[in-house]
Write a protein that holds these residues in place. Sequence first.
Motif, PDB file in Angstrom:
ATOM      1  N   THR A   1       5.216  -9.904   1.872  1.00 49.42           N
ATOM      2  CA  THR A   1       3.833 -10.261   1.525  1.00 49.42           C
ATOM      3  C   THR A   1       2.863  -9.094   1.748  1.00 49.42           C
ATOM      4  O   THR A   1       1.834  -9.021   1.097  1.00 49.42           O
TER       5      THR A   1
ATOM      6  N   TYR B   1      -0.553  -7.503  -0.598  1.00 49.01           N
ATOM      7  CA  TYR B   1      -1.881  -7.037  -0.175  1.00 49.01           C
ATOM      8  C   TYR B   1      -2.055  -5.552  -0.517  1.00 49.01           C
ATOM      9  O   TYR B   1      -3.142  -5.113  -0.904  1.00 49.01           O
ATOM     10  N   ARG B   2      -0.970  -4.799  -0.397  1.00 45.89           N
ATOM     11  CA  ARG B   2      -1.047  -3.382  -0.732  1.00 45.89           C
ATOM     12  C   ARG B   2      -1.292  -3.190  -2.242  1.00 45.89           C
ATOM     13  O   ARG B   2      -2.022  -2.283  -2.647  1.00 45.89           O
TER      14      ARG B   2
ATOM     15  N   SER C   1      -6.171  -3.269   5.472  1.00 48.42           N
ATOM     16  CA  SER C   1      -6.617  -4.304   6.410  1.00 48.42           C
ATOM     17  C   SER C   1      -7.958  -4.888   5.991  1.00 48.42           C
ATOM     18  O   SER C   1      -8.176  -6.101   6.112  1.00 48.42           O
TER      19      SER C   1
ATOM     20  N   ARG D   1      -7.139 -13.560   0.438  1.00 49.33           N
ATOM     21  CA  ARG D   1      -6.110 -14.286   1.185  1.00 49.33           C
ATOM     22  C   ARG D   1      -5.766 -15.601   0.492  1.00 49.33           C
ATOM     23  O   ARG D   1      -4.607 -16.000   0.432  1.00 49.33           O
TER      24      ARG D   1
ATOM     25  N   ARG E   1       1.974 -11.437   8.250  1.00 49.76           N
ATOM     26  CA  ARG E   1       1.196 -11.603   9.483  1.00 49.76           C
ATOM     27  C   ARG E   1       0.889 -13.079   9.762  1.00 49.76           C
ATOM     28  O   ARG E   1       0.630 -13.460  10.890  1.00 49.76           O
ATOM     29  N   ASP E   2       0.887 -13.895   8.709  1.00 47.55           N
ATOM     30  CA  ASP E   2       0.443 -15.293   8.833  1.00 47.55           C
ATOM     31  C   ASP E   2       1.444 -16.245   8.194  1.00 47.55           C
ATOM     32  O   ASP E   2       1.090 -17.332   7.777  1.00 47.55           O
TER      33      ASP E   2
ATOM     34  N   ARG F   1      -5.308  -0.749  12.824  1.00 38.65           N
ATOM     35  CA  ARG F   1      -4.874  -1.794  11.882  1.00 38.65           C
ATOM     36  C   ARG F   1      -4.484  -3.070  12.661  1.00 38.65           C
ATOM     37  O   ARG F   1      -4.841  -4.172  12.253  1.00 38.65           O
TER      38      ARG F   1
ATOM     39  N   ASP G   1      -6.242  -6.583  12.026  1.00 35.56           N
ATOM     40  CA  ASP G   1      -5.425  -7.726  11.579  1.00 35.56           C
ATOM     41  C   ASP G   1      -5.492  -8.884  12.582  1.00 35.56           C
ATOM     42  O   ASP G   1      -5.393 -10.046  12.215  1.00 35.56           O
TER      43      ASP G   1
ATOM     44  N   ARG H   1      -9.461 -10.543  12.630  1.00 37.17           N
ATOM     45  CA  ARG H   1     -10.147 -11.137  11.468  1.00 37.17           C
ATOM     46  C   ARG H   1     -10.255 -12.662  11.592  1.00 37.17           C
ATOM     47  O   ARG H   1      -9.466 -13.302  12.295  1.00 37.17           O
TER      48      ARG H   1
HETATM   49  O1   DC Z   1       3.350  -5.191   6.495  1.00 37.82           O
HETATM   50  P1   DC Z   1       2.452  -4.162   5.823  1.00 37.82           P
HETATM   51  O2   DC Z   1       2.144  -2.973   6.688  1.00 37.82           O
HETATM   52  O3   DC Z   1       2.965  -3.742   4.481  1.00 37.82           O
HETATM   53  O4   DC Z   1       1.070  -4.946   5.570  1.00 37.82           O
HETATM   54  C1   DC Z   1      -0.053  -4.321   5.028  1.00 37.82           C
HETATM   55  C2   DC Z   1      -1.333  -5.007   5.476  1.00 37.82           C
HETATM   56  O5   DC Z   1      -1.478  -6.252   4.817  1.00 37.82           O
HETATM   57  C3   DC Z   1      -1.475  -5.284   6.948  1.00 37.82           C
HETATM   58  O6   DC Z   1      -2.310  -4.332   7.600  1.00 37.82           O
HETATM   59  C4   DC Z   1      -2.109  -6.636   7.055  1.00 37.82           C
HETATM   60  C5   DC Z   1      -2.003  -7.220   5.691  1.00 37.82           C
HETATM   61  N1   DC Z   1      -1.171  -8.424   5.629  1.00 37.82           N
HETATM   62  C6   DC Z   1      -1.757  -9.615   5.895  1.00 37.82           C
HETATM   63  O7   DC Z   1      -2.935  -9.647   6.238  1.00 37.82           O
HETATM   64  N2   DC Z   1      -1.050 -10.776   5.774  1.00 37.82           N
HETATM   65  C7   DC Z   1       0.243 -10.742   5.419  1.00 37.82           C
HETATM   66  N3   DC Z   1       0.913 -11.898   5.287  1.00 37.82           N
HETATM   67  C8   DC Z   1       0.888  -9.511   5.162  1.00 37.82           C
HETATM   68  C9   DC Z   1       0.154  -8.362   5.293  1.00 37.82           C
END
Ligand code: DC
Length: 227
Positions: free
Chosen positions: A34, A38-39, A99, A108, A129-130, A179, A183, A186
């Motif tokens: 995921t 976001y990237r 972020s 989101r 993350r979630d 970061r 994260d 927020r």
């Molecule tokens: O896992 P990553 O480093 O590729 O994630 C990139 C950014 O995306 C991370 O700083 C926070 C966000 N992210 C998020 O908020 N929720 C997710 N489910 C996955 C990533």
Amino acid sequence: MKRLRVAIDGPAGAGKSTIARRVAEALGLLYVDTGAMYRAITWTALQEGVDPSDAPALAGLANRVHLELRPEGEGARVWINGRDVTPFLRDPRVTRAVSAVAGVPAIRMRMTELQREWARRGGVVMDGRDIGTAVMPEAEVKVFLTASLAERAKRRVEELRRQGHACDPDQVERELAERDRADTARDVSPLVRAPDARLIDTTGRDVDSVVREILTLCRPFLRGEGE
Ligand code: DC
């Protein structure tokens, strides 16, 4: 067909994507990254000159673009408006801005909607993350991966160098800490361990042993699913 859902959350550099991919491969499940979604949105915003702190403009972008996750081999590629943007996702400019973009509620909401479609089909390992708290709180297996900041920074430096990006290790560590802070702090779906997630600290551990630990957690749910 397997219906098992595995949620893997944790801070940047904890080893989530390597481990999630390996678990998915071992169990014949789909791996959904995921963070890559976001990237991809962040990269598109930068391409279009949208300021990563301009929430209304980002909300407009999220509703306008067509984002697709196309499973391929052990992972998935991300397509935006019919273009494969996967090669750009680890660009340091994207990492720096992601972020802020991921903190915008409209972004989101859109990403969570797409991720829940995958969750509904089942048979997935999803990392982020979630995932265990907001995207698929009903996942049978939940894991929260962590590692010390120093170890996570070291891994990120190695990854960046492998990909041919020059980097300053101190700056990588500072940006990682920043970061994590963004994260975790927020308002919407912050990075937090679900109370029922298994906490695994990967500091000093090899990938194989962590993968084995997660496979052991999955085993009871695979009975009757062809295992
Ligand atoms: O896992 P990553 O480093 O590729 O994630 C990139 C950014 O995306 C991370 O700083 C926070 C966000 N992210 C998020 O908020 N929720 C997710 N489910 C996955 C990533």
